[in-house]
Design a protein around this motif. Structure first.
Motif, short mmCIF file in Angstrom:
data_model
loop_
_atom_site.label_atom_id
_atom_site.label_comp_id
_atom_site.label_asym_id
_atom_site.label_seq_id
_atom_site.Cartn_x
_atom_site.Cartn_y
_atom_site.Cartn_z
N ASN B 1 0.83 -1.21 0.00
CA ASN B 1 0.00 0.00 0.00
C ASN B 1 0.87 1.26 0.00
OD1 ASN B 1 -2.23 -1.57 0.10
ND2 ASN B 1 -2.76 -1.14 2.22
N ALA B 2 0.47 2.23 -0.83
CA ALA B 2 1.20 3.49 -0.87
C ALA B 2 0.82 4.38 0.29
CB ALA B 2 0.95 4.20 -2.20
N GLY B 3 -0.37 4.15 0.89
CA GLY B 3 -0.83 5.00 1.98
C GLY B 3 -1.50 6.25 1.43
N VAL B 4 -1.05 7.41 1.90
CA VAL B 4 -1.58 8.69 1.43
C VAL B 4 -0.53 9.34 0.54
CG1 VAL B 4 -2.47 10.96 2.09
CG2 VAL B 4 -2.91 8.96 3.56
N THR B 5 -0.91 9.65 -0.68
CA THR B 5 0.02 10.31 -1.61
C THR B 5 -0.50 11.70 -1.95
OG1 THR B 5 -1.06 9.28 -3.51
CG2 THR B 5 0.83 8.14 -2.58
N GLN B 6 0.45 12.63 -2.16
CA GLN B 6 0.10 14.00 -2.50
C GLN B 6 0.94 14.46 -3.68
OE1 GLN B 6 0.13 15.36 2.10
NE2 GLN B 6 -0.33 17.02 0.66
N THR B 7 0.34 15.23 -4.55
CA THR B 7 1.07 15.88 -5.63
C THR B 7 0.56 17.30 -5.80
OG1 THR B 7 -0.50 15.01 -7.28
CG2 THR B 7 1.52 13.74 -6.91
N PRO B 8 1.42 18.25 -6.18
CA PRO B 8 2.86 18.08 -6.34
C PRO B 8 3.57 18.16 -5.00
CG PRO B 8 2.26 20.36 -6.77
CD PRO B 8 0.98 19.65 -6.47
N LYS B 9 4.87 17.95 -4.97
CA LYS B 9 5.66 18.09 -3.74
C LYS B 9 5.98 19.56 -3.47
CE LYS B 9 8.00 13.62 -3.35
NZ LYS B 9 7.07 12.91 -4.22
N PHE B 10 6.23 20.30 -4.52
CA PHE B 10 6.56 21.72 -4.40
C PHE B 10 5.83 22.48 -5.50
CE2 PHE B 10 10.07 20.98 -1.53
CZ PHE B 10 10.57 19.76 -1.92
N ARG B 11 5.49 23.74 -5.20
CA ARG B 11 4.88 24.57 -6.23
C ARG B 11 5.07 26.02 -5.85
NH1 ARG B 11 0.52 24.01 -10.03
NH2 ARG B 11 0.75 25.87 -11.34
N ILE B 12 5.38 26.83 -6.87
CA ILE B 12 5.43 28.28 -6.69
C ILE B 12 4.32 28.89 -7.53
CG2 ILE B 12 6.79 30.37 -7.01
CD1 ILE B 12 9.31 28.68 -6.63
N LEU B 13 3.50 29.70 -6.91
CA LEU B 13 2.39 30.36 -7.60
C LEU B 13 2.58 31.86 -7.56
CD1 LEU B 13 -0.94 28.66 -6.38
CD2 LEU B 13 0.15 28.42 -8.61
N LYS B 14 2.04 32.52 -8.56
CA LYS B 14 1.97 33.97 -8.51
C LYS B 14 0.64 34.39 -7.89
CE LYS B 14 4.88 34.72 -12.57
NZ LYS B 14 4.97 35.31 -13.93
N ILE B 15 0.64 35.55 -7.28
CA ILE B 15 -0.59 36.07 -6.67
C ILE B 15 -1.71 36.07 -7.71
CG2 ILE B 15 -1.69 38.12 -5.69
CD1 ILE B 15 1.05 38.84 -4.49
N GLY B 16 -2.86 35.55 -7.31
CA GLY B 16 -4.03 35.52 -8.19
C GLY B 16 -4.19 34.25 -8.99
N GLN B 17 -3.13 33.41 -9.06
CA GLN B 17 -3.26 32.14 -9.77
C GLN B 17 -4.05 31.15 -8.94
OE1 GLN B 17 0.92 31.17 -10.68
NE2 GLN B 17 0.49 31.65 -12.84
N SER B 18 -4.48 30.10 -9.61
CA SER B 18 -5.21 29.03 -8.93
C SER B 18 -4.51 27.71 -9.16
CB SER B 18 -6.65 28.95 -9.49
OG SER B 18 -7.34 30.15 -9.30
#
Lengths: 113, 114
Positions: B1-18
């Motif tokens: 079992n993988a358990g709980v997985t999340q993506t992405p690991k890292f992210r940079i957003l600009k103000i106002g992006q979704s």
């Protein structure tokens, strides 16, 4: 008053000593209490939970609960450098909060050789 | 079992992006949770779900949305990103909301909003 408050750190103990981590909570209806360990840059992992007054032991770890004083603690005996981490106290209440945890701010523990 | 997985690991957003943070668990757990953790702080509950089709707000829901169409997936949507949403986001799951039940955490997503 914060709902769940932990003793301010960081806490530094020598290898082999007892580390004592404390936590107080404000909701008298709280019924279950958890200690999570979080290594730097990692996710929390459960190390102890307790729901009855008194002590609960698991290896080198002992959780202590006093509901009258709204106080829960974690003792780590024979502390090892690998115990160096942030320890998070979490409290679960019943009723509409069923299943939800409220976390304290965490206490950073450093065990030095 | 993988358990709980999340993506992405890292992210940079600009103000106002979704963006959408993905969370999947393979333990057939009914309960799932989204937390955020700011530096030197504990975890704050954003949203939680007690089963497919059922979600509810936690302590800090403003600026976020969730959905739960399957037992396995619980995505978190950030609309109009703000610098205050810079944080580490953890998804967790538990078998049921039993008082004595353990929450299992994913590895986290580190989000920076500039």
């Amino acid at each position: 008053q914060k709902e769940v408050e932990q003793n301010s750190g960081p806490l530094s103990v020598p290898e082999g000593a007892i580390a004592s981590l404390n936590c107080t909570y404000s909701d008298r209806g709280s019924q279950s209490f958890f200690w999570y360990r979080q290594y730097s840059g990692k996710s929390p992992e459960l190390i102890m939970f307790i729901y009855s007054n008194g002590d609960k032991e698991d290896g080198r770890f002992t959780a202590q609960l006093n509901k009258a004083s709204q106080y829960v603690s974690l003792l780590i005996r024979d502390s090892q450098p690998s115990d160096s981490a942030t320890y998070l106290c979490a409290v679960m209440t019943g009723g509409t909060s069923y299943g939800k945890l409220t976390f304290g701010q965490g206490t950073i523990l450093t065990v030095h050789p | 079992n993988a358990g709980v997985t999340q993506t992405p690991k890292f992210r940079i957003l600009k103000i106002g992006q979704s963006m959408t943070l993905q969370c999947t668990q393979d333990m057939n757990h009914n309960y799932m949770y989204w937390y955020r953790q700011d530096p030197g702080m504990g975890l704050k509950l954003i949203y939680y779900s007690v089963g497919a089709g059922i979600t509810d707000k936690g302590e800090v829901p403003n600026g976020y949305n969730v959905s739960r169409s399957t037992t396995e997936d619980f995505p978190l949507r950030l609309e109009l990103a703000a610098p205050s949403q810079t944080s580490v986001y953890f998804c967790a799951s538990s078998r049921q909301g039993d008082l004595y039940n353990e929450q299992f955490f994913g590895p986290g997503t580190r989000l920076t909003v500039l």
